[in-house]
Design an enzyme around this catalytic site. Sequence first.
Site, short mmCIF file in Angstrom:
data_model
loop_
_atom_site.label_atom_id
_atom_site.label_comp_id
_atom_site.label_asym_id
_atom_site.label_seq_id
_atom_site.Cartn_x
_atom_site.Cartn_y
_atom_site.Cartn_z
N ASN A 33 8.31 -9.30 -1.83
CA ASN A 33 8.20 -10.77 -1.87
C ASN A 33 6.75 -11.21 -2.07
OD1 ASN A 33 6.95 -10.45 0.60
ND2 ASN A 33 8.49 -11.57 1.79
N LEU A 34 5.85 -10.27 -2.22
CA LEU A 34 4.42 -10.50 -2.49
C LEU A 34 3.74 -11.30 -1.39
CD1 LEU A 34 4.47 -11.12 -6.38
CD2 LEU A 34 4.04 -8.99 -5.15
N TYR B 179 5.55 -5.59 17.48
CA TYR B 179 5.67 -4.83 16.22
C TYR B 179 6.39 -3.50 16.47
CZ TYR B 179 4.35 -1.75 12.42
OH TYR B 179 4.40 -0.83 11.40
N SER C 99 7.33 3.93 12.84
CA SER C 99 5.91 4.02 13.20
C SER C 99 5.69 4.82 14.48
CB SER C 99 5.39 2.59 13.40
OG SER C 99 4.13 2.61 14.03
N ARG D 189 -7.26 9.54 16.36
CA ARG D 189 -6.00 9.26 15.66
C ARG D 189 -5.67 10.39 14.69
NH1 ARG D 189 -5.90 6.20 19.03
NH2 ARG D 189 -5.57 3.96 19.08
N TYR E 75 0.82 -1.22 0.00
CA TYR E 75 0.00 0.00 0.00
C TYR E 75 0.86 1.28 0.00
CZ TYR E 75 -3.08 3.53 2.18
OH TYR E 75 -3.76 4.67 2.51
N LYS F 253 10.31 -2.09 15.48
CA LYS F 253 10.56 -0.80 14.81
C LYS F 253 11.60 0.01 15.60
CE LYS F 253 7.86 -0.64 11.13
NZ LYS F 253 8.49 -0.88 9.82
C1 WQD Z 1 -7.58 3.23 14.40
C2 WQD Z 1 -8.72 3.44 15.37
C3 WQD Z 1 -9.24 1.54 16.77
C4 WQD Z 1 -10.56 -1.08 13.53
C5 WQD Z 1 -2.13 0.71 13.92
C6 WQD Z 1 -0.72 0.41 14.31
C7 WQD Z 1 0.21 1.44 13.75
C8 WQD Z 1 0.03 1.60 12.27
C9 WQD Z 1 -1.38 1.84 11.94
C10 WQD Z 1 1.46 0.30 10.91
C11 WQD Z 1 -8.42 2.84 16.75
C12 WQD Z 1 -10.37 1.86 15.84
C13 WQD Z 1 -10.08 0.01 14.25
C14 WQD Z 1 -11.91 -1.48 13.71
C15 WQD Z 1 -12.21 0.32 15.29
N1 WQD Z 1 0.44 0.40 11.62
N2 WQD Z 1 -10.89 0.70 15.11
N3 WQD Z 1 -12.67 -0.75 14.59
O1 WQD Z 1 -4.33 1.14 16.04
O2 WQD Z 1 -4.04 3.59 15.51
O3 WQD Z 1 -2.50 1.94 14.53
O4 WQD Z 1 -2.19 0.83 12.52
O5 WQD Z 1 1.77 -0.34 10.06
O6 WQD Z 1 1.49 1.06 14.02
O7 WQD Z 1 -0.63 0.38 15.71
O8 WQD Z 1 -4.80 2.04 13.69
O9 WQD Z 1 -6.52 1.68 11.98
O10 WQD Z 1 -6.04 -0.18 13.62
O11 WQD Z 1 -7.20 1.87 14.41
O12 WQD Z 1 -12.95 0.92 16.06
O13 WQD Z 1 -12.38 -2.45 13.12
O14 WQD Z 1 -9.86 2.75 14.89
O15 WQD Z 1 -9.69 1.21 18.04
O16 WQD Z 1 -8.97 3.71 17.67
P1 WQD Z 1 -3.98 2.17 15.07
P2 WQD Z 1 -6.14 1.28 13.35
#
Ligand code: WQD
Length: 336
Positions: free
Chosen positions: A32-33, A147, A124, A229, A11, A151
Amino acid sequence: MKVLVTGGAGYIGLHAAAALLENGHEAVLLDNLSNASPGATSALAGLAGRTAPFLKGDVRDSRFLDGVFEGGGFDAVMHLAALKSVDESVENPLRYYANNMAGTVSLLQRMAAHGVRTLIFSSSATVYRDSPELLTETLPTEPSSPYGRVKLFEEEILRDVHAADPEWRISILRYFNAVGAHPSGLIGEDPTRTSTNLLPRIGQVALGLRERLEVFGDDNPTPDGTCVRDYLHVMDLANAHIAALEFLRPEPRLAVHNLGTGRGHSVLELIRAFERASGRTVPFRIVTRRAGDAPISRADPARARAELGWTATRGLDRICADQWRFLSSHPNGFPE
Ligand code: WQD
């Protein structure tokens, strides 16, 4: 510049490659797909009038990397190849150490051997300790998952490499929440792949691939109770990589920058913005909080603005409109 993009079929890698091509650079994609389709890389061709060659292989394979670097003529590497599920890293930490950390060490060794010492590293926001305040680069780090720890360890490895050989030019970019898609609608995050992230799941609900969204908690100390976020358009994120390349150009150095907007949005705000952009309803229900979720996470983007001359320009409506343009034209993802 000629840049090798590891994780180039993923992505963020695809969007970084798009930014490279759009800014007159050359990109070669390596992947590496394990979590991407080759069809994704062909989609790039429609963007900038030229494509980026794709090489299938693994960064842990040093003989493969030697072949890539020999005669490759690379000026820099953007290293984005990594597993990225926080939950999976809790269940299977060794997979993250073996894949992400060993992959980075292998890549650094082969870069050094071939005299390529300019690196943009995908880190991250999860390296930080939770805080409701804007997170600055100087705050203490305290990742809450394997994770995030990997990092952070990789960042430390990069500091050691730079201390041993100060000729390295290293940019560590700490991504906040990357979302959205290229405005062309040609590339984006494949909706058929498993994702634990919020916007991909909202998109899957809008497409009918998922019945409803589960919102993880409405009892957080935030204005509407759902988590907040720092959502960053993936093309803003990609363009920061170009700014980082420029930043490294004058002299060797190691730098750390947050990539975020400094603004926070709640889960409910994101759902509403996506409904407005798509014209679809996104049914949801509130469930219990997800273990380890910080109530609030937002970047202080001041250092990136001052040093990289970079700032995010696209807001939530644009993010959702671009995401929907890609999803509605790729409901079955990229061809295999
Ligand atoms: C965002 C918000 C969830 C899914 C993670 C990793 C970070 C980065 C991005 C890297 C949170 C809420 C989510 C759902 C929900 N990764 N949520 N229902 O947790 O901030 O970060 O992803 O590669 O390192 O930690 O992102 O998109 O998972 O969640 O309510 O089905 O959405 O609780 O508040 P997050 P997220």
